[in-house]
Design a protein around this motif. Sequence first.
Motif, short mmCIF file in Angstrom:
data_model
loop_
_atom_site.label_atom_id
_atom_site.label_comp_id
_atom_site.label_asym_id
_atom_site.label_seq_id
_atom_site.Cartn_x
_atom_site.Cartn_y
_atom_site.Cartn_z
N ASN A 208 -17.31 46.03 45.85
CA ASN A 208 -18.61 45.48 46.24
C ASN A 208 -19.75 46.48 46.07
O ASN A 208 -20.70 46.51 46.86
N PHE A 209 -19.65 47.32 45.04
CA PHE A 209 -20.66 48.33 44.74
C PHE A 209 -20.98 49.20 45.95
O PHE A 209 -22.11 49.61 46.17
N ASN A 293 -24.63 41.56 49.38
CA ASN A 293 -25.95 41.65 48.76
C ASN A 293 -27.03 41.05 49.65
O ASN A 293 -26.76 40.45 50.69
N PHE A 294 -28.28 41.19 49.23
CA PHE A 294 -29.41 40.57 49.92
C PHE A 294 -30.47 40.19 48.90
O PHE A 294 -30.54 40.76 47.80
N PHE A 295 -31.31 39.20 49.26
CA PHE A 295 -32.35 38.71 48.36
C PHE A 295 -33.64 38.50 49.15
O PHE A 295 -33.64 37.82 50.18
N VAL A 331 -24.12 47.15 58.59
CA VAL A 331 -24.18 47.69 57.23
C VAL A 331 -24.18 46.55 56.21
O VAL A 331 -23.75 45.44 56.47
N GLY A 332 -24.65 46.86 55.02
CA GLY A 332 -24.70 45.95 53.89
C GLY A 332 -25.41 46.66 52.75
O GLY A 332 -25.82 47.82 52.87
N ARG A 333 -25.59 45.97 51.65
CA ARG A 333 -26.30 46.61 50.55
C ARG A 333 -27.76 46.87 50.90
O ARG A 333 -28.40 47.72 50.30
N PHE A 334 -28.30 46.13 51.89
CA PHE A 334 -29.69 46.34 52.27
C PHE A 334 -29.94 47.76 52.78
O PHE A 334 -31.08 48.24 52.75
N ASN A 335 -28.90 48.44 53.26
CA ASN A 335 -29.06 49.85 53.68
C ASN A 335 -28.04 50.75 53.00
O ASN A 335 -27.75 51.84 53.49
N TYR A 367 -24.22 40.88 55.89
CA TYR A 367 -24.03 42.08 56.72
C TYR A 367 -22.65 42.05 57.35
O TYR A 367 -21.98 41.01 57.40
N GLU A 368 -22.23 43.19 57.86
CA GLU A 368 -20.99 43.31 58.62
C GLU A 368 -21.12 44.47 59.59
O GLU A 368 -22.06 45.27 59.51
#
Length: 425
Positions: A208-209, A293-295, A331-335, A367-368
């Motif tokens: 997941n990158f 991801n996030f958009f 956490v998530g790709r947003f941070n 997120y998770e």
Amino acid sequence: MQKILFIILFFIPTLSFAQTDKTFTYENKVYLPNIKTVLCFNSNKEQSLPVILLNSSETITFAFDDLLAGTKNYWYTVEHCTSDWQPSRISSIDYLESFNDDRIINYRYSSNTTRKYTHYEISLPNYQIKPKISGNYLLKVYLDGDIKKPVISQRFYIVDSQVAVSAEVTNSMQVADRNYKQKINFTINHSIPISNPYQDLKAVVMQNFNSNTAQINTKPAFIRPNQLVYNDLNTNDFWGDNEYRKFDTRSLRYKADNVKDIFRDNELVNVMLFQDIPRNIGAFANQYDENGNFFVRNTDGRDDRTESEYTGVLFTLNAPAPSANGDAYVVGRFNNYTLSNENKLLYDASRKQFYGNILLKQGLYDYEYAWQDKTANTVETKPFEGAFFQTENSYQIFIYYRRPGARWETLVGYVNLSNKPSDRR
């Protein structure tokens, strides 16, 4: 309970105007609290991975917001890096066919928003900054043309496709982990001369990158003519984790997915999410997600980039602390899956609840929850999210090659795959 709730809900982060001399680290990082919503992706598809082909028409879109608004003198440069994200220590003449740095002049002010900000954006390569070799690159943004005043560091990749990579996702070969882990097997087909694959070739696999999951492969299990096979029984095992949680703040006129309430004041809009519960017990529940991801989206305005509102998002997790010495994070790709004070949760031991308020731009977010065990020095999502083989994840494989006598590594192969028949990103 109400007192704690309102302290967290209406907490507005303080933005510092001071800038002290620092040095860049070779990771995705934001160095100033007023910089938010850093985006970096292949321009062909929004929020795709920042990977482009060498000498092609593909470009990287890089953007961010400055919550101090106004106009700042931001500059940027790029640096070639090794496969493990260390400086390649070669001259810029070796990897750039243009200038070394440039000023960011493409910016726009926010409009119709409670909190004012300035949106900056660049595209790479461009006439000023144009890499000429493949590999890992670090984009550095700094203030007033002074490299000692870092603002953002961001990783991206340029591929010179010289090998073909075929891969599959299967169950772990370890019997005890077959229901919880996913294993990646892959094969490199090549026509270039690789005299010593144990020394000259390196493969990096991540989930997941998320760079925290990266596993490095230096020894193929089998070497065949023009083919290298990586299917060792004890390598490239990844926890399946769980489908990501998500919320939707595309509109602040109504309560969308996972939004319990919306509060407004003169300084900030606050969004309260429904309370979450642990998912580490029970059967796997399949749901659609964006693999972390996030958009950025705003259905109430015309321009997502400059008319989207910044909101304080209240996260609540009803769960006991997994261990006596540790902290929980969102956490998530947003941070970039990083652990910082901004996304650390407070814990109310009497109620067995975690709370946290994070400033986020309007949109759709995955997120998770992650737990940092300070005693064991580990960071895991399993204590809150569980782990299941059935979880849909994406995997990225990067192939690096260093020719005998060469002074740097090149990125000669890349593949992005999912463990579902269709790519759902």
